[in-house]
Design a protein around this motif. Structure first.
Motif, short mmCIF file in Angstrom:
data_model
loop_
_atom_site.label_atom_id
_atom_site.label_comp_id
_atom_site.label_asym_id
_atom_site.label_seq_id
_atom_site.Cartn_x
_atom_site.Cartn_y
_atom_site.Cartn_z
N PHE A 133 0.84 -1.20 0.00
CA PHE A 133 0.00 0.00 0.00
C PHE A 133 0.88 1.26 0.00
O PHE A 133 2.00 1.25 0.50
N ASP A 134 0.34 2.35 -0.55
CA ASP A 134 1.06 3.62 -0.51
C ASP A 134 1.04 4.22 0.89
O ASP A 134 2.02 4.83 1.32
N GLU A 135 -0.07 4.07 1.61
CA GLU A 135 -0.16 4.64 2.95
C GLU A 135 0.48 3.72 3.98
O GLU A 135 0.67 2.53 3.74
N SER A 136 0.81 4.28 5.13
CA SER A 136 1.46 3.53 6.20
C SER A 136 0.45 3.12 7.26
O SER A 136 -0.66 3.67 7.34
N LEU A 137 0.84 2.16 8.07
CA LEU A 137 0.02 1.79 9.22
C LEU A 137 -0.06 2.95 10.20
O LEU A 137 0.87 3.76 10.28
N PRO A 138 -1.12 3.05 10.98
CA PRO A 138 -1.24 4.16 11.94
C PRO A 138 -0.20 4.04 13.05
O PRO A 138 0.36 2.96 13.30
N GLU A 139 0.05 5.13 13.74
CA GLU A 139 1.03 5.14 14.82
C GLU A 139 0.66 4.20 15.95
O GLU A 139 1.53 3.77 16.72
N SER A 140 -0.60 3.85 16.07
CA SER A 140 -1.04 2.96 17.14
C SER A 140 -0.63 1.51 16.90
O SER A 140 -0.81 0.65 17.78
#
Length: 432
Positions: A133-140
């Protein structure tokens, strides 16, 4: 793999070997062995899968406990490593593949009771999957790429997309599910499987892993090269001692992600280890093994018993015994594995929930060390404490490092059940 010779093995060992072999032939042989057990039934699942816990890793309430409240894990385990099919792009229009995965998993939940007598399972995803995916996993969510974590270590890493963990006390259940999802079987516990996973996932046979837990099982494998005759008959693990003490394990609450879109999920770390059991049992005596696995004080005060039965619901690591780790290294030249790793506790509480199991994959004794934790960093801190690099102690007396070698390691995100089918890094955005 060739099917084992039934005439040369005890029934329990024969069934365990069939799980390790896998495939339609192993399932047929397994069913032929167990079908004459008149008292045996596989409990059916639920007509309402939505009634099951949102946490995939919510196993403890579905498992039995011993007299001390320690959870008794399922006896048979299969880890099915998978990669996405070439025409499946989770970052594109993946609505149909997601529907297929969810339909197949819900069929399992209708077919088998969520228990050790039926089936427990999780589906976890690697950093390599989310790199699509282009987006990253959330900081959580803390899901870094796996690392060696020990000086000079060179393990291979799990860089495929996902792993399906199947667990049951019944060997034919894990074989039947695997064959239905990825083979030619069309029913599971009498329930038609409308969707399998072959259109979405490709199983990676070379990375298939299996194992077992149970008192007496390790001692039944002395015919395997590297497994000595001196393993205690009652021991549930190859190293000869009990594990998974209730008060030395993190709770499921402690390892659950608390916030963000993946709240209710957890992270999973999986290390496949080779065990040097002949050295462990034949060069060390019981006193030395207890000193290296627990602590010198455990050995001197005879706290453990023959295989850990005297420890009840705790490893017996008091604050004083943990704090004396450095002093024990200087005074005795030996420190215990449990003593070292306990230094990574947070406010006195263990950060890891272990669900590891023995293996003889590759016809060698080993351990698939599977731990759940809120953040992978929790595991890293425990592993660094286990390394004991700041302790003045010979390597042969530095816990069990001299006897355990990591061959593979992988990090996974176990999403909550509602997001287990090909999750995106930002499920909240997908729902807008």
């Amino acid at each position: 793999m060739t099917l084992p010779d039934r005439s040369t093995l005890p029934r329990r060992d024969y069934l365990r070997t069939l799980v390790a072999v896998g495939g339609a032939g192993a399932l047929a042989a397994c069913l032929e062995t167990v079908r004459n057990d008149a008292e045996r039934t596989i409990p059916a699942g639920t007509d309402d899968p939505d009634s099951l816990p949102e946490r995939q890793h919510a196993w403890n309430d579905a498992l039995p406990t011993d007299d001390h409240g320690n959870v008794i894990p399922p006896e048979h385990h299969v880890l099915v490593a998978v990669s996405l099919a070439d025409d499946v792009d989770p970052a594109g229009d993946a609505s149909k593949p997601r529907e297929t995965v969810e339909s197949a998993l819900r069929t399992l939940e209708r077919a088998y009771e969520w228990s050790n007598e039926g089936l427990l399972f999780t589906l976890g995803y690697t950093p390599a999957y989310f790199a699509r995916f282009d987006e990253s996993l959330p900081e959580s969510v803390d899901l870094p790429d796996p690392e060696p974590l020990i000086r000079g270590g060179n393990p291979e890493f799990d860089e495929y997309d996902a792993v399906l963990h199947l667990a049951s006390d019944e060997p034919d259940v894990v074989l039947e599910v695997e064959e239905a999802l990825f083979g030619d079987r069309e029913t599971v516990n009498g329930v038609d499987l409308e969707r399998d996973l072959t259109e979405v996932f490709e199983p990676l046979e070379d990375h298939r892993r299996t194992g077992f837990v149970g008192e007496g099982l390790p001692a039944e494998h002395t015919d395997v090269p590297g497994v000595p005759d001196s393993i205690p008959e009652e021991a549930p693990f190859f190293m000869g001692f009990r594990s998974g003490f209730r008060r030395s394990q993190a709770t499921e609450d402690r390892v659950t992600i608390e916030s963000g879109p993946f709240a209710g999920g957890t992270t999973q770390q999986l290390s496949s280890m080779d065990l040097q059991l002949e050295v462990w049992f034949e060069q060390d005596n019981h006193f030395q093994r207890v000193s290296k696995l627990f602590s010198r004080e455990h050995a001197e005060e005879e706290l453990v018993g023959d295989y850990g039965e005297a420890l009840a619901d705790s490893s017996g690591l008091t604050d004083e015994r943990i704090e004396s780790t450095t002093a024990d290294a200087r005074q005795y030249g030996v420190v215990g594995h449990a003593q070292k790793t306990a230094r990574a506790r947070v406010d006195g509480e263990p950060p890891l929930l272990r669900r590891d199991f023995n293996t003889v994959d590759g016809d060698r004794p080993g351990l698939h060390f599977l731990s759940l934790q809120r953040d992978i960093d929790d595991f890293v801190r425990v592993r660094e404490a286990m390394n004991g690099e700041n302790l003045d102690v010979p390597s042969a007396n530095n816990g069990i490092l001299h006897y355990v070698f990591v061959d593979r390691r992988g990090n996974y995100l176990l999403p909550p059940r509602s997001l287990r089918a090909l999750p995106t890094p930002d499920p909240d955005a997908d729902s807008e």
